[in-house]
Write a protein that holds these residues in place. Structure first.
Motif, PDB file in Angstrom:
ATOM      1  N   LEU A  23       0.898  -1.144   0.006  1.00 39.26           N
ATOM      2  CA  LEU A  23      -0.013   0.017   0.012  1.00 39.26           C
ATOM      3  C   LEU A  23       1.029   1.171  -0.035  1.00 39.26           C
ATOM      4  CD1 LEU A  23      -2.709  -1.085   2.350  1.00 39.26           C
ATOM      5  CD2 LEU A  23      -2.970  -0.894   0.320  1.00 39.26           C
ATOM      6  N   ALA A  24       1.852   1.282   0.735  1.00 40.49           N
ATOM      7  CA  ALA A  24       2.777   2.502   0.957  1.00 40.49           C
ATOM      8  C   ALA A  24       3.454   2.519  -0.404  1.00 40.49           C
ATOM      9  CB  ALA A  24       3.896   2.223   1.863  1.00 40.49           C
ATOM     10  N   GLN A  25       3.755   1.606  -1.346  1.00 39.87           N
ATOM     11  CA  GLN A  25       4.805   1.697  -2.449  1.00 39.87           C
ATOM     12  C   GLN A  25       4.099   2.668  -3.269  1.00 39.87           C
ATOM     13  OE1 GLN A  25       5.577  -1.808  -5.016  1.00 39.87           O
ATOM     14  NE2 GLN A  25       7.767  -1.408  -4.407  1.00 39.87           N
ATOM     15  N   ASP A  26       2.705   2.496  -3.724  1.00 41.13           N
ATOM     16  CA  ASP A  26       2.306   3.517  -4.725  1.00 41.13           C
ATOM     17  C   ASP A  26       0.831   3.951  -4.370  1.00 41.13           C
ATOM     18  OD1 ASP A  26       0.306   1.349  -5.214  1.00 41.13           O
ATOM     19  OD2 ASP A  26       0.619   1.694  -7.360  1.00 41.13           O
ATOM     20  N   ASP A  29      -3.634   3.160  -6.111  1.00 40.71           N
ATOM     21  CA  ASP A  29      -4.469   4.247  -6.927  1.00 40.71           C
ATOM     22  C   ASP A  29      -4.892   5.431  -6.248  1.00 40.71           C
ATOM     23  OD1 ASP A  29      -4.676   2.418  -9.078  1.00 40.71           O
ATOM     24  OD2 ASP A  29      -6.277   1.431  -8.094  1.00 40.71           O
ATOM     25  N   GLY A  30      -3.769   5.910  -5.473  1.00 33.96           N
ATOM     26  CA  GLY A  30      -4.211   7.066  -4.569  1.00 33.96           C
ATOM     27  C   GLY A  30      -4.813   6.852  -3.467  1.00 33.96           C
ATOM     28  N   LEU A  31      -5.212   5.685  -2.956  1.00 30.60           N
ATOM     29  CA  LEU A  31      -5.873   5.446  -1.715  1.00 30.60           C
ATOM     30  C   LEU A  31      -5.101   5.571  -0.608  1.00 30.60           C
ATOM     31  CD1 LEU A  31      -8.565   2.690  -2.903  1.00 30.60           C
ATOM     32  CD2 LEU A  31      -8.993   5.028  -2.551  1.00 30.60           C
ATOM     33  N   ARG A  32      -5.429   6.192   0.515  1.00 33.34           N
ATOM     34  CA  ARG A  32      -4.514   6.300   1.589  1.00 33.34           C
ATOM     35  C   ARG A  32      -5.330   5.334   2.927  1.00 33.34           C
ATOM     36  NH1 ARG A  32      -1.064  11.017   2.130  1.00 33.34           N
ATOM     37  NH2 ARG A  32      -0.813  10.020   4.088  1.00 33.34           N
ATOM     38  N   PHE A  33      -4.344   4.487   3.133  1.00 36.21           N
ATOM     39  CA  PHE A  33      -4.848   3.702   4.300  1.00 36.21           C
ATOM     40  C   PHE A  33      -4.111   3.892   5.520  1.00 36.21           C
ATOM     41  CE2 PHE A  33      -6.104   1.269   0.592  1.00 36.21           C
ATOM     42  CZ  PHE A  33      -7.015   0.376   1.088  1.00 36.21           C
ATOM     43  N   ARG A  34      -4.472   3.576   6.613  1.00 35.53           N
ATOM     44  CA  ARG A  34      -4.104   3.646   7.916  1.00 35.53           C
ATOM     45  C   ARG A  34      -4.038   2.186   8.561  1.00 35.53           C
ATOM     46  NH1 ARG A  34      -8.396   7.835  10.421  1.00 35.53           N
ATOM     47  NH2 ARG A  34      -8.109   9.774   8.784  1.00 35.53           N
ATOM     48  N   ARG A  35      -2.877   1.975   9.308  1.00 30.35           N
ATOM     49  CA  ARG A  35      -2.703   0.544   9.826  1.00 30.35           C
ATOM     50  C   ARG A  35      -3.218   0.806  11.538  1.00 30.35           C
ATOM     51  NH1 ARG A  35       3.559   0.156  10.982  1.00 30.35           N
ATOM     52  NH2 ARG A  35       3.814   2.373  11.300  1.00 30.35           N
ATOM     53  N   TYR A  47      -7.439   0.656   7.341  1.00 29.30           N
ATOM     54  CA  TYR A  47      -8.525   1.250   7.286  1.00 29.30           C
ATOM     55  C   TYR A  47      -8.193   2.459   6.228  1.00 29.30           C
ATOM     56  CZ  TYR A  47     -12.424   4.693   8.379  1.00 29.30           C
ATOM     57  OH  TYR A  47     -13.451   5.495   8.514  1.00 29.30           O
ATOM     58  N   CYS A  48      -9.284   2.534   5.025  1.00 30.01           N
ATOM     59  CA  CYS A  48      -9.318   3.544   4.244  1.00 30.01           C
ATOM     60  C   CYS A  48     -10.420   4.555   4.424  1.00 30.01           C
ATOM     61  CB  CYS A  48      -9.278   3.123   2.773  1.00 30.01           C
ATOM     62  SG  CYS A  48      -9.239   4.376   1.578  1.00 30.01           S
ATOM     63  N   PRO A  49     -10.184   5.646   4.939  1.00 31.30           N
ATOM     64  CA  PRO A  49     -11.515   6.600   5.371  1.00 31.30           C
ATOM     65  C   PRO A  49     -12.397   7.022   3.965  1.00 31.30           C
ATOM     66  CG  PRO A  49      -9.339   7.793   6.219  1.00 31.30           C
ATOM     67  CD  PRO A  49      -9.097   6.247   5.518  1.00 31.30           C
ATOM     68  N   SER A  50     -11.621   7.266   3.162  1.00 33.03           N
ATOM     69  CA  SER A  50     -12.346   8.035   1.910  1.00 33.03           C
ATOM     70  C   SER A  50     -13.268   6.945   1.280  1.00 33.03           C
ATOM     71  CB  SER A  50     -11.332   8.423   0.681  1.00 33.03           C
ATOM     72  OG  SER A  50     -10.773   7.164   0.193  1.00 33.03           O
ATOM     73  N   LEU A  51     -13.049   5.431   1.517  1.00 31.09           N
ATOM     74  CA  LEU A  51     -13.967   4.584   1.139  1.00 31.09           C
ATOM     75  C   LEU A  51     -14.813   3.854   2.315  1.00 31.09           C
ATOM     76  CD1 LEU A  51     -11.742   2.640  -1.698  1.00 31.09           C
ATOM     77  CD2 LEU A  51     -13.432   4.261  -1.947  1.00 31.09           C
ATOM     78  N   ASN A  52     -14.533   4.480   3.464  1.00 34.10           N
ATOM     79  CA  ASN A  52     -15.233   3.627   4.617  1.00 34.10           C
ATOM     80  C   ASN A  52     -14.909   2.291   4.354  1.00 34.10           C
ATOM     81  OD1 ASN A  52     -16.239   5.903   5.580  1.00 34.10           O
ATOM     82  ND2 ASN A  52     -18.217   5.858   4.916  1.00 34.10           N
ATOM     83  N   ARG A 103      -1.977  -5.441  -4.401  1.00 34.79           N
ATOM     84  CA  ARG A 103      -2.473  -4.217  -4.747  1.00 34.79           C
ATOM     85  C   ARG A 103      -3.826  -4.668  -5.737  1.00 34.79           C
ATOM     86  NH1 ARG A 103       2.438  -2.273  -4.975  1.00 34.79           N
ATOM     87  NH2 ARG A 103       2.684  -2.465  -7.209  1.00 34.79           N
ATOM     88  N   GLN A 104      -3.460  -5.661  -6.694  1.00 35.72           N
ATOM     89  CA  GLN A 104      -4.295  -5.790  -7.651  1.00 35.72           C
ATOM     90  C   GLN A 104      -5.744  -6.796  -6.893  1.00 35.72           C
ATOM     91  OE1 GLN A 104      -4.835  -5.057 -10.727  1.00 35.72           O
ATOM     92  NE2 GLN A 104      -6.869  -6.364 -10.799  1.00 35.72           N
ATOM     93  N   ALA A 105      -5.493  -7.501  -6.022  1.00 41.76           N
ATOM     94  CA  ALA A 105      -6.560  -8.112  -5.228  1.00 41.76           C
ATOM     95  C   ALA A 105      -7.132  -7.248  -4.439  1.00 41.76           C
ATOM     96  CB  ALA A 105      -5.786  -9.178  -4.395  1.00 41.76           C
ATOM     97  N   ILE A 106      -6.643  -6.087  -3.978  1.00 37.97           N
ATOM     98  CA  ILE A 106      -7.440  -5.141  -2.940  1.00 37.97           C
ATOM     99  C   ILE A 106      -8.324  -4.352  -4.300  1.00 37.97           C
ATOM    100  CG2 ILE A 106      -7.364  -2.829  -1.904  1.00 37.97           C
ATOM    101  CD1 ILE A 106      -4.636  -4.209  -0.608  1.00 37.97           C
ATOM    102  N   ARG A 107      -7.711  -4.158  -5.210  1.00 40.03           N
ATOM    103  CA  ARG A 107      -8.595  -3.211  -6.314  1.00 40.03           C
ATOM    104  C   ARG A 107      -9.741  -4.254  -6.661  1.00 40.03           C
ATOM    105  NH1 ARG A 107      -3.361  -2.408  -8.708  1.00 40.03           N
ATOM    106  NH2 ARG A 107      -2.672  -0.376  -8.207  1.00 40.03           N
ATOM    107  N   LYS A 108      -9.517  -5.456  -6.955  1.00 38.25           N
ATOM    108  CA  LYS A 108     -10.525  -6.288  -7.221  1.00 38.25           C
ATOM    109  C   LYS A 108     -11.768  -6.483  -6.460  1.00 38.25           C
ATOM    110  CE  LYS A 108     -11.373 -10.955  -9.170  1.00 38.25           C
ATOM    111  NZ  LYS A 108     -10.897 -12.308  -9.458  1.00 38.25           N
ATOM    112  N   ALA A 109     -11.091  -6.403  -5.147  1.00 38.23           N
ATOM    113  CA  ALA A 109     -12.415  -6.669  -3.956  1.00 38.23           C
ATOM    114  C   ALA A 109     -12.907  -5.400  -3.913  1.00 38.23           C
ATOM    115  CB  ALA A 109     -11.652  -6.925  -2.498  1.00 38.23           C
ATOM    116  N   ILE A 110     -12.396  -4.270  -4.073  1.00 33.84           N
ATOM    117  CA  ILE A 110     -13.106  -2.901  -3.899  1.00 33.84           C
ATOM    118  C   ILE A 110     -13.963  -2.830  -5.076  1.00 33.84           C
ATOM    119  CG2 ILE A 110     -12.704  -0.412  -4.198  1.00 33.84           C
ATOM    120  CD1 ILE A 110     -10.146  -0.634  -2.714  1.00 33.84           C
TER     121      ILE A 110
END
Length: 116
Positions: A23-26, A29-35, A47-52, A103-110
């Motif tokens: 997640l930190a590497q790129d 897609d511009g999403l910010r996550f907190r650990r 947790y990604c606040p912009s996507l709840n 990252r691809q798995a996260i994108r697909k799940a989102i």
């Protein structure tokens, strides 16, 4: 709770570290996550606040039927009741995947989540 979450950040599992680096590497897609984010009485792995969005990394302790039932109930009662959406990645997948695959798995799940 915050102290516990802070301690968990310094003792992340190998799979959690791999996801954090992916997640930190790129910024996925511009999403910010907190650990290890405190959400009421729950500490989310990510947790990604912009996507709840809560991203959970499930290890072996989550593989039993009883643990999966508990995870579902917790997701429904604590998280989804707050308007949060939950996606889960298995430890086994994460540990064998590249950062790009994670990252691809996260994108697909989102992409499969219902809209906010």
């Amino acid at each position: 709770m915050r102290d516990r979450a802070r301690g968990m950040r310094s003792k992340m599992t190998l799979a959690e570290k791999q996801v954090w680096m992916a997640l930190a590497q790129d910024r996925c897609d511009g999403l910010r996550f907190r650990r290890q984010e405190v959400l009421d009485q729950y500490i989310a792995d990510f947790y990604c606040p912009s996507l709840n969005l809560v991203l959970e990394i499930d290890g072996l302790s989550h593989s039993t039927e009883e643990a999966q039932k508990y995870d579902r109930e917790r997701s429904e009662s604590l998280l989804e009741a707050r308007g949060l959406r939950v996606i889960r990645l298995r430890n086994e997948f994460v540990r064998g995947a590249t950062y790009a695959q994670i990252r691809q798995a996260i994108r697909k799940a989102i992409a499969t989540l219902p809209p906010l």
